[in-house]
Write an enzyme that holds these catalytic residues in place. Sequence first.
Site, PDB file in Angstrom:
ATOM      1  N   ASP A  96      40.794  39.414  53.408  1.00  0.00           N
ATOM      2  CA  ASP A  96      41.549  40.332  52.551  1.00  0.00           C
ATOM      3  C   ASP A  96      42.521  39.507  51.688  1.00  0.00           C
ATOM      4  OD1 ASP A  96      43.145  42.325  51.465  1.00  0.00           O
ATOM      5  OD2 ASP A  96      44.188  42.789  53.346  1.00  0.00           O
TER       6      ASP A  96
ATOM      7  N   ASP B 146      51.680  37.068  46.457  1.00  0.00           N
ATOM      8  CA  ASP B 146      53.077  37.225  46.885  1.00  0.00           C
ATOM      9  C   ASP B 146      53.423  36.165  47.931  1.00  0.00           C
ATOM     10  OD1 ASP B 146      52.934  39.528  45.294  1.00  0.00           O
ATOM     11  OD2 ASP B 146      52.358  40.769  47.006  1.00  0.00           O
TER      12      ASP B 146
END
Length: 287
Positions: free
Chosen positions: A231, A237
Site C-alpha cells: 500500500d 508523507d
Amino acid sequence: MKIGIVGSINVDFVTVAKRNPSVGETIVGETFRVVMGGKGANVAIAIGRLGGSVTMFGAVGDDDFGKKAIVNFKENNVGVDTIVALKNESTGSASITVAEGNNTIIVIGGANDKVDEKFIKSFEKQLLACDIIGTQLEIDPSAALWLSRFARKNGKKFVFNRSPDKKYKPEIIDNADILIVNEIEINELGGEGALLKHPNKLILTEGANGVRFYDGNKMVHVPAPKVKVVDTVGAGDTFMGALIVKMSEGATLFDAIKFAAVAASLKCTKLGAQTAMPTRAEVEAKI
Ligand code: RIB
C-alpha cells in the site's frame, strides 16, 4: 531543533479490493479499516515516530474522530496544544480504495478547510518557537502562503509539499527552502528542467524509481530500496517527515533524502498511512 507541521488531520476509511469497480458496477472487496490519516498529520506522526521534536498545528471537528486523532498524536510523541477542535465541524475524512497495487482517494476537508491565514496567524507565538516549518495544500492555501512569508521573515526553514492538487500562489515556492513534488506535479513547474533552476531545493519523488535533485553541479539520483509493495498511501508523507527529521539533526541533503527514501519504502510494505510508518530502528537497519 523544533519542528512545526501545519496541515490536515483526517480519518481514513480504507477499502482493499482485488480490483477497482467500473462505473455503475458493484464488486465485493476484501477488507475495510478505519485509521488515522491526513497529509499533515501523517508527516507529524512520521516525525514523532522517528524521534523528531514535533508539534502539530491544525483543526479537527467536535466529533469522536477528532478526539481519537488527538489521542493518536499523543501516543506518537506529537505535541497537540496547537490543534483546535472546531464546534459544528466534522473531522476531515478520506475514502480510500487500495486495489491493483495502487490507490484512489476522495478527501472531504471538513475542519481542515478552516485552517487558513487567520487561523494560523493566531499561532504566531508558537510558530516562532519552531526552527523548521512544514506544510502542504490539504488546508486552505492562504495558510501555506502566510507560513512561507512568516518562515522567510523569521529565518525558519520552510518545507513545502505541493500536494494535493489545489491552486496556490507561486510565491510559496519562492519562499520555500525545500520543495517536494512528484512526477505529475513537476510538470506545472516546467518539467524536469525545473530541477536545474532550484538546486538543493527541489526534490522530485518518483515512487519505486527513487528521488532526484540537482546539487548545483550534477543531478543526483537516490534509489528507493526494492520492497514488496502492499500500500503506497502515506509514502510521500513518510518521506517528508523523515526528511525533516534528518534536516533537524543537521544531516546533508543527500543523507536526509537517503534516510527518507528508506522510510517511505518501508511504509509501502504495510497497509495504512500512519499504521505502516517505520520506527527509527527499522529505518536505520536498512540504511
Ligand atoms: O497522503 C495520504 C493521505 O491523503 C491519506 O492519509 C488521506 O487522509 C489523504 O489526505
